[in-house]
Design a protein around this motif. Sequence first.
Motif, PDB file in Angstrom:
ATOM      1  N   GLN A  64       0.853  -1.111  -0.051  1.00 18.23           N
ATOM      2  CA  GLN A  64       0.190   0.064  -0.173  1.00 18.23           C
ATOM      3  C   GLN A  64       0.821   1.324   0.057  1.00 18.23           C
ATOM      4  OE1 GLN A  64      -2.703  -0.124   3.252  1.00 18.23           O
ATOM      5  NE2 GLN A  64      -3.902  -1.878   2.276  1.00 18.23           N
ATOM      6  N   SER A 230      -6.795   3.164   6.504  1.00 21.22           N
ATOM      7  CA  SER A 230      -6.094   1.933   6.029  1.00 21.22           C
ATOM      8  C   SER A 230      -6.732   0.687   6.256  1.00 21.22           C
ATOM      9  CB  SER A 230      -4.648   1.863   6.253  1.00 21.22           C
ATOM     10  OG  SER A 230      -4.680   1.581   7.795  1.00 21.22           O
ATOM     11  N   THR A 231      -6.251  -0.438   5.764  1.00 21.84           N
ATOM     12  CA  THR A 231      -6.949  -1.675   6.049  1.00 21.84           C
ATOM     13  C   THR A 231      -6.471  -2.043   7.368  1.00 21.84           C
ATOM     14  OG1 THR A 231      -6.636  -2.516   3.985  1.00 21.84           O
ATOM     15  CG2 THR A 231      -6.876  -4.269   5.508  1.00 21.84           C
ATOM     16  N   TYR A 232      -5.276  -1.734   7.948  1.00 16.96           N
ATOM     17  CA  TYR A 232      -4.878  -1.922   9.375  1.00 16.96           C
ATOM     18  C   TYR A 232      -5.688  -1.188   9.950  1.00 16.96           C
ATOM     19  CZ  TYR A 232      -1.577  -1.942  13.423  1.00 16.96           C
ATOM     20  OH  TYR A 232      -1.370  -2.060  14.754  1.00 16.96           O
ATOM     21  N   THR A 282      -3.958  -8.396  10.677  1.00 19.77           N
ATOM     22  CA  THR A 282      -2.737  -7.446  10.670  1.00 19.77           C
ATOM     23  C   THR A 282      -1.563  -7.833  10.938  1.00 19.77           C
ATOM     24  OG1 THR A 282      -3.092  -7.270  13.162  1.00 19.77           O
ATOM     25  CG2 THR A 282      -4.632  -5.768  11.969  1.00 19.77           C
TER      26      THR A 282
END
Length: 551
Positions: A64, A230-232, A282
């Motif tokens: 990313q 973000s995905t995190y 994660t």
Amino acid sequence: MIGDRRRRAVFALAGALLGLALTLAGPAAPASAHAVLVSSDPGNGTVLPDAPQQVTLTFSESVQLMTGKIQVLAPDGSRADTGDPTASGAAVTIGLRSGGGRGTYLVSYRVISADTHPVGGSITYSVGAASIPPTANQAADRVDPLVAALIPIGKYLGYAGLVLVIGPVLVLSLLWPHRLSRTGPARLVWTGIGLVLGSSLLALWLQAPYAIGVGLFDVRPGDLQDVLGSTYGAVMLIRLGVVCAAAFLLRPLLTGTEGDSRADTAVLGVLGIAALATWPLTGHPTASPVPGVSVVLDALHLAAMAVWLGGLVMLFGFLLPRADERELRAILPIWSRWATVAVAGLVFAGVVQALIEIGSLRALVDSPYGRLILLKTALVVVVGGVAAYSRKLVSSRAAASGPGRLRRAVLAELAVTAVVVGVAAVLVQIPPPRSAEAAQTAAEDTAISRTVTGKTMSLQVEVLPGTTGNNSIHLYAYTPDNKPLPVVEWKITAALPAKKIEPIAVPVLRITDNHAVGDVALPTPGEWTFSITARTSDIDQSTLTLTGEIG
């Protein structure tokens, strides 16, 4: 007074287990990025006849982008990139301005790998001829030491929280005698919930300076916003929400006022599974060759660990000291079966995940990751032996009438298990062999790119891929002042004197006035000698030689 001492002993035990694990995790190096740059176009160190329109970076796993963390600097230090870079899976494309000057360019990058680690570095390429490369303002791979030290501590707080929630909740739900007070176990569970929530908030904060390479208190609101978007960040927010919802549903159980609501139990089970899934989502399992399998295995591994270790804490701290002989005769056989299933799940998930990450038996011995896996396996065998002894005590019914020996066995299980968890924390900090092999492969690029200079010309030579078998030889001719030099005729030979291989004539095809390509099959590795003759007119020609190691 006795109850207070027991409560203090339980919390001291939990603290000691956490402290031991943190001590084991403490000396580890900062978490290593598990994605590596495997190739680039243009290649690192290559010299091109003309300026490219874009630069492509290819990593070993999907990445990313972060705002402002990728740049291309021209030889004069100005920005050569234009627009925003784009990422498609593992490939990052950077657009370049037209009309770039001659000399060496610097590509500096910092991205986030699929397993949430930042990946930073730089490459160079040249147009026309090499020059002194420009310098980036800041190291692309920098990680603040304090941030790097706090990340494993935050992770371990979360693991400790899982242990103090899942195991005790199961014991309270299914094995706890009604006559016993739930005050001590409830405090244990609330402590675990607090640790999970605190570690999650700490992880969200730390991800910002970790990702962009700044100090702990140099984070701007926009940096935190990028993390949350973000995905995190989404996964961590889900964890916080799930844990808060579970805490609300757990209050009746912890106070002893719960009814027979199967719906609440089912919802708690779903929430528990959702919370467990946020850990592998994660971490490294998302970058595994089989991410779906690895995520499930990692969640199973965590669940088995939490059930087993959390149940042992409840057994040692509350049930064995407080329950009477009749209650223990009913509880211990059930717990013994739970422990057996948990250990089996722990071993199964750990072995399969290790095989995925290691990839070969040789890496099990040759890599630091593999050796830690062996150490962890040996410790698990020791714990298994102690657990078998505990099971024998339970089967003989001696533990119910005299729980002293069982308490000592459980304490031994807890102590060794704490070391196992500590080793697991160190494993999180070390790239698995699959990542290390990708990094080594990228580092061992055997392509030859050299510049040889004569009195009347400068010759850029590239031999690709630089290994035995079919190779392409690219030739670029320049004047001594780095201007393209037209060549009328090219001749190339390749020889390996050390193995008595005489010069092999290489067929050459002119591409442009100063660029030609030859194709040759190099049959044997070794230090090959390439002789290049370039005729620039009817009477002028130069012959230059270079040597290169063919792998």
